[in-house]
Write a protein that holds these residues in place. Structure first.
Motif, mmCIF file in Angstrom:
data_model
loop_
_atom_site.group_PDB
_atom_site.id
_atom_site.type_symbol
_atom_site.label_atom_id
_atom_site.label_comp_id
_atom_site.label_asym_id
_atom_site.label_seq_id
_atom_site.Cartn_x
_atom_site.Cartn_y
_atom_site.Cartn_z
ATOM 1 N N SER A 63 12.400 -1.569 -2.657
ATOM 2 C CA SER A 63 11.734 -2.294 -3.745
ATOM 3 C C SER A 63 11.211 -3.654 -3.314
ATOM 4 N N LYS A 64 11.702 -4.164 -2.195
ATOM 5 C CA LYS A 64 11.328 -5.501 -1.718
ATOM 6 C C LYS A 64 10.137 -5.475 -0.758
ATOM 7 N N VAL A 68 4.707 -3.638 -3.567
ATOM 8 C CA VAL A 68 5.452 -3.014 -4.673
ATOM 9 C C VAL A 68 5.431 -3.945 -5.886
ATOM 10 N N LEU A 69 4.872 -3.477 -6.992
ATOM 11 C CA LEU A 69 4.858 -4.261 -8.222
ATOM 12 C C LEU A 69 6.094 -4.005 -9.065
ATOM 13 N N SER A 70 6.530 -2.749 -9.107
ATOM 14 C CA SER A 70 7.760 -2.404 -9.826
ATOM 15 C C SER A 70 8.417 -1.226 -9.132
ATOM 16 N N TYR A 71 9.739 -1.149 -9.275
ATOM 17 C CA TYR A 71 10.504 -0.095 -8.614
ATOM 18 C C TYR A 71 11.694 0.234 -9.498
ATOM 19 N N SER A 97 10.407 5.720 -9.757
ATOM 20 C CA SER A 97 9.074 5.407 -10.257
ATOM 21 C C SER A 97 8.696 4.044 -9.689
ATOM 22 N N ALA A 98 7.718 4.036 -8.787
ATOM 23 C CA ALA A 98 7.263 2.787 -8.176
ATOM 24 C C ALA A 98 5.784 2.593 -8.488
ATOM 25 N N THR A 99 5.407 1.350 -8.732
ATOM 26 C CA THR A 99 4.008 1.012 -8.995
ATOM 27 C C THR A 99 3.528 0.071 -7.905
ATOM 28 N N PHE A 100 2.317 0.341 -7.419
ATOM 29 C CA PHE A 100 1.733 -0.439 -6.333
ATOM 30 C C PHE A 100 0.432 -1.084 -6.785
ATOM 31 N N GLU A 101 0.061 -2.171 -6.114
ATOM 32 C CA GLU A 101 -1.150 -2.915 -6.449
ATOM 33 C C GLU A 101 -2.382 -2.015 -6.438
ATOM 34 N N ASN A 102 -2.441 -1.121 -5.457
ATOM 35 C CA ASN A 102 -3.592 -0.232 -5.294
ATOM 36 C C ASN A 102 -3.236 0.857 -4.285
ATOM 37 N N GLU A 114 10.514 -0.795 7.892
ATOM 38 C CA GLU A 114 11.718 -0.802 7.050
ATOM 39 C C GLU A 114 11.766 0.453 6.177
ATOM 40 N N HIS A 115 10.615 0.887 5.668
ATOM 41 C CA HIS A 115 10.544 2.111 4.875
ATOM 42 C C HIS A 115 10.979 3.296 5.722
#
Length: 137
Positions: A63-64, A68-71, A97-102, A114-115
């Motif tokens: 999430s960091k 990543v906008l939300s996780y 559920s993760a949201t990304f800038e684009n 890291e991922h």
């Protein structure tokens, strides 16, 4: 007078139609809108609270990462329903559920060292199988 209004109306209709076609031809996420990444996971130790806890804790490091906008992550809700439906699938253990800038942010996220480290060393050993769903605003 009627002919002028009719011609103007037809021109407006044609312009609107062409605008819609041009928009429809853009690939999803091309406009730079947010991209949502859903991951549904079935663990090797299906239903085991400790295995779920270990996966959730290990996953929170992701999430960091940049972009990543939300996780949000959690176990199956286990809702009680009055009737059953084949459309409801609660057979999984965990969902993310993760949201990304684009679109580019999601693509870069999955390439982050890291991922890769968290996925291969911490999470994948716990997983039997999973499904990924990506969609754009």
């Amino acid at each position: 007078m009627k002919t002028t209004h009719l011609k103007q109306g037809l021109l407006l209709l044609a312009a609107l139609s062409l605008g819609h076609v041009a928009y429809a031809e853009q690939p999803a996420g091309a406009s730079g809108g947010k991209v949502h990444h859903l991951v549904v996971i079935w663990l090797k130790q299906h239903g085991d609270p400790e295995a779920r806890r270990k996966y959730i804790e290990g996953s929170k490091r992701l999430s960091k990462l940049p972009g990543v906008l939300s996780y949000d992550i959690g176990p199956v809700a286990g809702l009680k329903r009055e009737t059953t439906s084949p459309a409801v699938d609660d057979s999984f253990d965990i969902a993310i559920s993760a949201t990304f800038e684009n679109k580019a942010a999601l693509e870069n996220y999955s390439k982050q060292p890291e991922h890769q480290k968290v996925i291969h060393e911490v999470l994948r050993p716990l997983v039997d199988h999973y499904k990924v769903y990506d969609f754009a605003d």
